[in-house]
Design a protein around this motif. Sequence first.
Motif, PDB file in Angstrom:
ATOM      1  N   SER A 236     -42.715  17.553  57.289  1.00  0.00           N
ATOM      2  CA  SER A 236     -41.281  17.319  57.438  1.00  0.00           C
ATOM      3  C   SER A 236     -41.015  16.170  58.406  1.00  0.00           C
ATOM      4  O   SER A 236     -40.001  15.491  58.289  1.00  0.00           O
ATOM      5  CB  SER A 236     -40.580  18.596  57.916  1.00  0.00           C
ATOM      6  OG  SER A 236     -41.188  19.060  59.089  1.00  0.00           O
ATOM      7  N   VAL A 237     -41.905  15.948  59.358  1.00  0.00           N
ATOM      8  CA  VAL A 237     -41.669  14.850  60.304  1.00  0.00           C
ATOM      9  C   VAL A 237     -42.839  13.866  60.432  1.00  0.00           C
ATOM     10  O   VAL A 237     -42.663  12.771  60.960  1.00  0.00           O
ATOM     11  CB  VAL A 237     -41.316  15.361  61.726  1.00  0.00           C
ATOM     12  CG1 VAL A 237     -39.975  16.046  61.752  1.00  0.00           C
ATOM     13  CG2 VAL A 237     -42.375  16.288  62.265  1.00  0.00           C
ATOM     14  N   VAL A 238     -44.027  14.262  59.966  1.00  0.00           N
ATOM     15  CA  VAL A 238     -45.190  13.379  60.108  1.00  0.00           C
ATOM     16  C   VAL A 238     -45.549  12.767  58.758  1.00  0.00           C
ATOM     17  O   VAL A 238     -45.646  13.468  57.754  1.00  0.00           O
ATOM     18  CB  VAL A 238     -46.405  14.158  60.660  1.00  0.00           C
ATOM     19  CG1 VAL A 238     -47.650  13.276  60.675  1.00  0.00           C
ATOM     20  CG2 VAL A 238     -46.124  14.674  62.068  1.00  0.00           C
ATOM     21  N   THR A 239     -45.724  11.447  58.754  1.00  0.00           N
ATOM     22  CA  THR A 239     -46.184  10.779  57.536  1.00  0.00           C
ATOM     23  C   THR A 239     -47.590  10.244  57.774  1.00  0.00           C
ATOM     24  O   THR A 239     -48.077  10.247  58.912  1.00  0.00           O
ATOM     25  CB  THR A 239     -45.269   9.586  57.176  1.00  0.00           C
ATOM     26  OG1 THR A 239     -45.321   8.658  58.273  1.00  0.00           O
ATOM     27  CG2 THR A 239     -43.833  10.024  56.951  1.00  0.00           C
ATOM     28  N   ALA A 240     -48.231   9.765  56.740  1.00  0.00           N
ATOM     29  CA  ALA A 240     -49.589   9.235  56.881  1.00  0.00           C
ATOM     30  C   ALA A 240     -49.593   7.989  57.760  1.00  0.00           C
ATOM     31  O   ALA A 240     -50.484   7.774  58.569  1.00  0.00           O
ATOM     32  CB  ALA A 240     -50.178   8.929  55.507  1.00  0.00           C
TER      33      ALA A 240
END
Lengths: 346, 325
Positions: A236-240
């Motif tokens: 929900s808040v962390v992307t690659a």
Amino acid sequence: MTDYRTFLGEYDGKPMRIMEVCGTHTAAISHCGIPSLLSPKIELISGPGCPVCVTVTEYIDRLVALSLESNTVVATFGDMIRVPGTSKSLQDARADGAKFRMVYSPLDLIKLAREETDKTFVFAAVGFETTIAVYASLLDELIAQGIRNVKLLTSLKTMPLVIDWVCRSKSGIDGFLAPGHVSVITGSDLFAPIAKEHTIPFAVAGFEGEQILVALYALVKLINAHEGRVMNMYPSVVTAEGNKTAQKLIAKYFESSDAAWRGMGVIPRSGMKLRAEYEAYDAGSENLYSDRGHNAQCRCAKVITGAEKPSACPLFGSVCTPQTPQGACMVSSEGSCHSYFANRRR
Amino acid sequence: MAHGSGGKETSDLIASIFAKHFNNPILAKMEDSAVIPGCARIAMTTDSFVVKPVFFPGGDIGKIAVCGTVNDLAMSGSTPKYLTCGFILEEGAEFEAIERIVASMAKAAKEANVIIVGGDTKVIEGSGGIYINTAGVGFMDVSGFEASSSFCAKGDVVILSGTLGDHHAAILSARMNIENEIKSDCAPLHVMASALVQSGLKVKSMRDVTRGGLATVLHEFAVASKACIRIEEKEIPVSPQVLGLTGILGLDPLYMANEGKMVTVVAKEDAEKALELMRKSPYGAHAAIIGTVIPGDTGTLLLHTATGGTRTLTELYGEGLPRIC
């Protein structure tokens, strides 16, 4: 009872040690009573992710010295005030005339600096990628408003290389609960090369009890399957890739540097410092590497690296308590020793 | 500022502010001490108040100074009757602010049904700070009532009078210039305490939950009673606004200060009746049963967390937040 809870409670396979890197995770794990839900075969170890705890004593000594200089006021988050240096903490030095203010956000300095132009405010800028982004915003504001009486004493750390150090040490960590807040900035890909090289799984997790339990479940499965990869369980808040805007802002003001870590010594390229063109904002942060605690028996260094649990320290709970901290880990509520003590973890 | 000199300026200050707002026949005599009717057994207490800022959403230092002492008296099972107040004013304290605070004290005293029978003012060097001490007397007029932190026994039930952390969160928000809806819960609890005292129910322990928070109070009960108390996180009321703030700042509502909350431990068979009495009392609408005294390690306070784990709670270590009440 859901399946993963039963699994974690009744797990009877190979014993494993999982390190939660981030201090906020340490606090959340204690807060939610997670250890009471885990089989004795799953051991949680606190890692080097509490910024106050990994700060070396020479940095504290420098901070204390600055606070005693005329017309200089140290501004800091609350925890730092009580961390002992070689002989004294800021609080101890108050009797000698140390001047310091506790702030809740680095941006509070803007107001202080504008109100008291005859003083120089030195901010105790410690922290990881998440906080470095805030310091970069502060510099943006200082420059935009033409404020010259704020400087930073930096002890800034970055995540991947210290985790690599832990993997190479003999602490026997089988998996990592990767730091959620740092990953928001850096992206979860940051840990992929280390996961691959050491065949150790990482789970990026949120800070709710349920999120931590699910991440631990995933880690136990990956450890048993010998899979060295990163699972993003906080999508929900962390992307690659992370937050590119924050990364750019950080890169504008800071560059990679060697950094000294409590208990680990200097790890090359594991920190950040102000770029040369912003030297005017530096309060003398170079070469603060020495680390000699005022109590030789303090085992903070071993606790931070996962080599020992807080309760194994001979000072824990007797000489060293939150009221009489001998090392940084007992000061911060995110420190392993404080968390173990306050929640009677063993 | 010469208002602390003891001469004309002092009497002007007293006449223009204190006598005007605290007006009552006992104080009006302006004698060295108040001579007042008594009772066979009295409760007596004192407390000093240094909160910053002095005005905050939901109250001010004056309201706290009255409610704090009234609540301490009420928790011992007495009916609060008389207060004295001592003001320490730093040079530069504004007349207008002092009057607002004194008016607020008078209003709170009226609600708590206590009379302010004596006072003192001193002025010291400084930069406008205002500090108040109040001492209070209550009448132990219900015979046979005795509550103590050492009376908790296996099977007893823990009841909390309402949401946690509102005062702490309001002060913190004011200091940090955070705009929100959070107000201090500062309130007198004499009606609620009196309802319990007069009910004849088996009330074992009563305490207002102030600095140190709920965990510190219940830990003290557990130690004093050589008991094991377990509370349920899911049952402990916290407003969504306070919860939001604690989430951001990493605070724990269990350790946050309150100024209008009490916790009581009662015999199991009386728990529902006690809960009803508290809910019907002013400031008790959100009262809830939050835990029990269980067999287990003595002197221990356990939290059954919302996640389902168990955590041992200690008293508060460290500062929490300075100058909050």
